[in-house]
Design a protein around this motif. Structure first.
Motif, PDB file in Angstrom:
ATOM      1  N   CYS A 199     -45.221  17.447  32.661  1.00  0.00           N
ATOM      2  CA  CYS A 199     -46.069  17.616  33.845  1.00  0.00           C
ATOM      3  C   CYS A 199     -46.718  16.305  34.284  1.00  0.00           C
ATOM      4  CB  CYS A 199     -47.162  18.647  33.573  1.00  0.00           C
ATOM      5  SG  CYS A 199     -46.539  20.316  33.281  1.00  0.00           S
ATOM      6  N   SER A 200     -46.540  15.258  33.476  1.00  0.00           N
ATOM      7  CA  SER A 200     -47.128  13.957  33.801  1.00  0.00           C
ATOM      8  C   SER A 200     -46.071  12.911  34.125  1.00  0.00           C
ATOM      9  CB  SER A 200     -47.988  13.460  32.626  1.00  0.00           C
ATOM     10  OG  SER A 200     -49.036  14.362  32.347  1.00  0.00           O
ATOM     11  N   LEU A 201     -44.841  13.346  34.362  1.00  0.00           N
ATOM     12  CA  LEU A 201     -43.762  12.406  34.664  1.00  0.00           C
ATOM     13  C   LEU A 201     -43.696  12.133  36.160  1.00  0.00           C
ATOM     14  CD1 LEU A 201     -40.713  13.416  32.435  1.00  0.00           C
ATOM     15  CD2 LEU A 201     -42.147  11.383  32.252  1.00  0.00           C
ATOM     16  N   GLU A 202     -43.887  10.885  36.514  1.00  0.00           N
ATOM     17  CA  GLU A 202     -43.814  10.486  37.912  1.00  0.00           C
ATOM     18  C   GLU A 202     -42.357  10.276  38.313  1.00  0.00           C
ATOM     19  OE1 GLU A 202     -44.923  10.614  40.985  1.00  0.00           O
ATOM     20  OE2 GLU A 202     -46.788   9.640  40.363  1.00  0.00           O
ATOM     21  N   ARG A 203     -42.012  10.679  39.508  1.00  0.00           N
ATOM     22  CA  ARG A 203     -40.667  10.423  40.011  1.00  0.00           C
ATOM     23  C   ARG A 203     -40.479   8.925  40.221  1.00  0.00           C
ATOM     24  NH1 ARG A 203     -40.128  15.188  44.650  1.00  0.00           N
ATOM     25  NH2 ARG A 203     -40.274  16.965  43.219  1.00  0.00           N
ATOM     26  N   GLU A 204     -39.297   8.433  39.874  1.00  0.00           N
ATOM     27  CA  GLU A 204     -39.038   7.002  39.987  1.00  0.00           C
ATOM     28  C   GLU A 204     -38.967   6.576  41.447  1.00  0.00           C
ATOM     29  OE1 GLU A 204     -35.780   5.528  37.758  1.00  0.00           O
ATOM     30  OE2 GLU A 204     -36.367   6.516  35.897  1.00  0.00           O
ATOM     31  N   SER A 205     -39.610   5.458  41.726  1.00  0.00           N
ATOM     32  CA  SER A 205     -39.570   4.858  43.056  1.00  0.00           C
ATOM     33  C   SER A 205     -39.972   3.398  42.903  1.00  0.00           C
ATOM     34  CB  SER A 205     -40.528   5.591  44.010  1.00  0.00           C
ATOM     35  OG  SER A 205     -41.863   5.186  43.789  1.00  0.00           O
ATOM     36  N   PRO A 206     -39.861   2.598  43.952  1.00  0.00           N
ATOM     37  CA  PRO A 206     -40.218   1.178  43.841  1.00  0.00           C
ATOM     38  C   PRO A 206     -41.677   0.922  43.486  1.00  0.00           C
ATOM     39  CG  PRO A 206     -38.822   1.539  45.760  1.00  0.00           C
ATOM     40  CD  PRO A 206     -39.197   2.896  45.243  1.00  0.00           C
ATOM     41  N   HIS A 207     -42.563   1.915  43.691  1.00  0.00           N
ATOM     42  CA  HIS A 207     -43.976   1.668  43.401  1.00  0.00           C
ATOM     43  C   HIS A 207     -44.569   2.691  42.425  1.00  0.00           C
ATOM     44  CE1 HIS A 207     -44.269   4.541  46.807  1.00  0.00           C
ATOM     45  NE2 HIS A 207     -45.377   4.938  46.224  1.00  0.00           N
ATOM     46  N   THR A 208     -43.711   3.315  41.596  1.00  0.00           N
ATOM     47  CA  THR A 208     -44.214   4.230  40.570  1.00  0.00           C
ATOM     48  C   THR A 208     -43.646   3.851  39.210  1.00  0.00           C
ATOM     49  OG1 THR A 208     -42.405   5.819  40.906  1.00  0.00           O
ATOM     50  CG2 THR A 208     -44.427   6.151  42.195  1.00  0.00           C
ATOM     51  N   ASP A 209     -44.364   4.230  38.156  1.00  0.00           N
ATOM     52  CA  ASP A 209     -43.915   3.917  36.802  1.00  0.00           C
ATOM     53  C   ASP A 209     -44.513   4.926  35.836  1.00  0.00           C
ATOM     54  OD1 ASP A 209     -42.549   2.520  34.847  1.00  0.00           O
ATOM     55  OD2 ASP A 209     -44.124   1.025  34.559  1.00  0.00           O
ATOM     56  N   ASN A 210     -43.825   5.138  34.718  1.00  0.00           N
ATOM     57  CA  ASN A 210     -44.307   5.978  33.628  1.00  0.00           C
ATOM     58  C   ASN A 210     -44.404   5.131  32.361  1.00  0.00           C
ATOM     59  OD1 ASN A 210     -44.255   8.758  34.887  1.00  0.00           O
ATOM     60  ND2 ASN A 210     -42.110   8.196  35.172  1.00  0.00           N
ATOM     61  N   ILE A 211     -45.498   5.275  31.637  1.00  0.00           N
ATOM     62  CA  ILE A 211     -45.675   4.580  30.361  1.00  0.00           C
ATOM     63  C   ILE A 211     -45.969   5.621  29.295  1.00  0.00           C
ATOM     64  CG2 ILE A 211     -47.023   2.907  29.050  1.00  0.00           C
ATOM     65  CD1 ILE A 211     -47.693   1.501  31.644  1.00  0.00           C
ATOM     66  N   GLU A 212     -45.126   5.672  28.282  1.00  0.00           N
ATOM     67  CA  GLU A 212     -45.344   6.623  27.192  1.00  0.00           C
ATOM     68  C   GLU A 212     -46.109   5.961  26.057  1.00  0.00           C
ATOM     69  OE1 GLU A 212     -42.915   9.403  23.971  1.00  0.00           O
ATOM     70  OE2 GLU A 212     -41.831   8.490  25.657  1.00  0.00           O
ATOM     71  N   VAL A 213     -47.105   6.675  25.543  1.00  0.00           N
ATOM     72  CA  VAL A 213     -47.864   6.204  24.389  1.00  0.00           C
ATOM     73  C   VAL A 213     -47.894   7.317  23.342  1.00  0.00           C
ATOM     74  CG1 VAL A 213     -49.323   4.633  25.721  1.00  0.00           C
ATOM     75  CG2 VAL A 213     -50.056   7.003  25.389  1.00  0.00           C
ATOM     76  N   GLN A 214     -48.142   6.940  22.109  1.00  0.00           N
ATOM     77  CA  GLN A 214     -48.346   7.921  21.048  1.00  0.00           C
ATOM     78  C   GLN A 214     -49.839   8.212  20.991  1.00  0.00           C
ATOM     79  OE1 GLN A 214     -45.969   9.485  19.374  1.00  0.00           O
ATOM     80  NE2 GLN A 214     -44.381   8.320  20.451  1.00  0.00           N
ATOM     81  N   ALA A 215     -50.241   9.320  21.591  1.00  0.00           N
ATOM     82  CA  ALA A 215     -51.668   9.608  21.710  1.00  0.00           C
ATOM     83  C   ALA A 215     -51.888  11.103  21.856  1.00  0.00           C
ATOM     84  CB  ALA A 215     -52.259   8.879  22.920  1.00  0.00           C
ATOM     85  N   SER A 216     -53.098  11.523  21.551  1.00  0.00           N
ATOM     86  CA  SER A 216     -53.510  12.890  21.851  1.00  0.00           C
ATOM     87  C   SER A 216     -54.005  12.927  23.288  1.00  0.00           C
ATOM     88  CB  SER A 216     -54.629  13.324  20.901  1.00  0.00           C
ATOM     89  OG  SER A 216     -55.805  12.558  21.139  1.00  0.00           O
ATOM     90  N   HIS A 217     -54.199  14.119  23.805  1.00  0.00           N
ATOM     91  CA  HIS A 217     -54.746  14.240  25.158  1.00  0.00           C
ATOM     92  C   HIS A 217     -56.223  13.853  25.169  1.00  0.00           C
ATOM     93  CE1 HIS A 217     -54.746  15.887  29.282  1.00  0.00           C
ATOM     94  NE2 HIS A 217     -55.990  16.257  29.007  1.00  0.00           N
ATOM     95  N   LEU A 218     -56.966  14.375  24.210  1.00  0.00           N
ATOM     96  CA  LEU A 218     -58.403  14.137  24.167  1.00  0.00           C
ATOM     97  C   LEU A 218     -58.743  12.705  23.771  1.00  0.00           C
ATOM     98  CD1 LEU A 218     -59.614  17.465  22.493  1.00  0.00           C
ATOM     99  CD2 LEU A 218     -59.461  16.903  24.928  1.00  0.00           C
ATOM    100  N   GLY A 219     -57.795  12.025  23.130  1.00  0.00           N
ATOM    101  CA  GLY A 219     -58.052  10.650  22.712  1.00  0.00           C
ATOM    102  C   GLY A 219     -57.290   9.611  23.504  1.00  0.00           C
ATOM    103  N   MET A 220     -56.589  10.037  24.547  1.00  0.00           N
ATOM    104  CA  MET A 220     -55.722   9.101  25.260  1.00  0.00           C
ATOM    105  C   MET A 220     -56.490   7.924  25.852  1.00  0.00           C
ATOM    106  SD  MET A 220     -52.713   9.960  28.028  1.00  0.00           S
ATOM    107  CE  MET A 220     -52.054  11.213  26.923  1.00  0.00           C
TER     108      MET A 220
END
Length: 263
Positions: A199-220
């Motif tokens: 639900c947090s994945l942005e569609r790829e485009s020239p001005h969008t990006d997704n960064i994955e981290v190893q984190a909890s939601h409450l501690g992100m």
């Protein structure tokens, strides 16, 4: 290939299970890890002093974003809390108050702002950028459910209770999927115990990006990997935005968000 908002109806997407939800208790450890990583985090790029407005998640307030704001201040930014108390959702007058604060800070500094939003706060940041793209430099969200199904989280009942809004109205949720007309980065975690990460994945485009981290939601927003990524994104020169560079050693810390999904 299905879009994230179709996965729920197809039975491929559900809110995170009890194991991931229980792992949210590691949020305190993530804050401790950031304190321990202070010498390394001090090596992150410094900023140009532009203003940064930070929005908290559901049923939290500015205290929850204080460590994040303190860190960004140490990197040279003029950081600001949202200043509206506990975030109980987009109740009457909230968005107007946010727009007023955004315009005021832009006028005071004479330059555009970067907007950072944690969880529900990220929806505020995205929608404000759509309304005022002329005063927003970029948007960064953390664990924000802007796509997928609105019930693919473990917080939807809390949202309904806090806001009085019923989840699932297409006229409300469909527009949220579109990214703002400014550079936009979504930071997410596949081990998120509150929001289904798809639900947090942005569609790829020239001005969008997704960064994955190893984190909890409450501690992100307290996680050292998130803090470094924020500093990296904010340090880019205005008008020269580029996707996050995962080459070299970073590839071991920041996985490729486009790798195959395991539901």
């Amino acid at each position: 290939m299905y879009e994230p908002h179709q996965w729920y109806e197809l039975g491929l997407l559900r809110s995170p299970g009890w194991v991931r939800l229980a792992l949210e208790m590691r949020a305190g450890w993530e804050y401790g890890a950031s304190l321990a990583a202070t010498p390394l985090l001090s090596l992150a790029p410094r900023g140009d002093g532009h203003p940064v407005l930070v929005f908290p998640g559901l049923i939290t307030g500015d205290l929850s974003t204080l460590p994040l704001r303190n860190y960004l201040s140490s990197r040279g930014y003029a950081t600001y809390p949202w200043g509206l108390g506990i975030n109980r959702g987009p109740r009457a007058g909230v968005i107007d108050a946010c727009l007023e604060r955004l315009d005021k800070l832009s006028q005071e500094h004479g330059r555009s702002l970067s907007l950072i939003g944690w969880s529900l706060g990220g929806l505020y940041a995205r929608e404000l950028a759509k309304a005022r793209p002329d005063v927003v430099r970029q948007v960064i969200t953390m664990g924000t459910p802007f796509t997928g199904h609105p019930k693919a989280t473990n917080a939807w009942r809390i949202y309904e209770w806090a806001t009085g809004h019923k989840i699932g109205a297409p006229d409300i949720h469909e527009p949220l999927r579109s990214p703002p007309p400014v550079p936009t980065t979504s930071i997410f975690s596949r081990s998120d115990g509150v929001v289904a990460w798809q639900c947090s994945l942005e569609r790829e485009s020239p001005h969008t990006d997704n960064i994955e981290v190893q984190a909890s939601h409450l501690g992100m927003g307290l996680n050292p990997l998130t803090l470094y990524a924020l500093a990296d994104r904010l340090a880019q020169a205005e008008g020269d935005w580029r996707p996050f560079d995962r080459s070299g050693l970073r590839s071991y810390l920041y996985p490729d968000p486009r790798r195959p999904a395991s539901y």
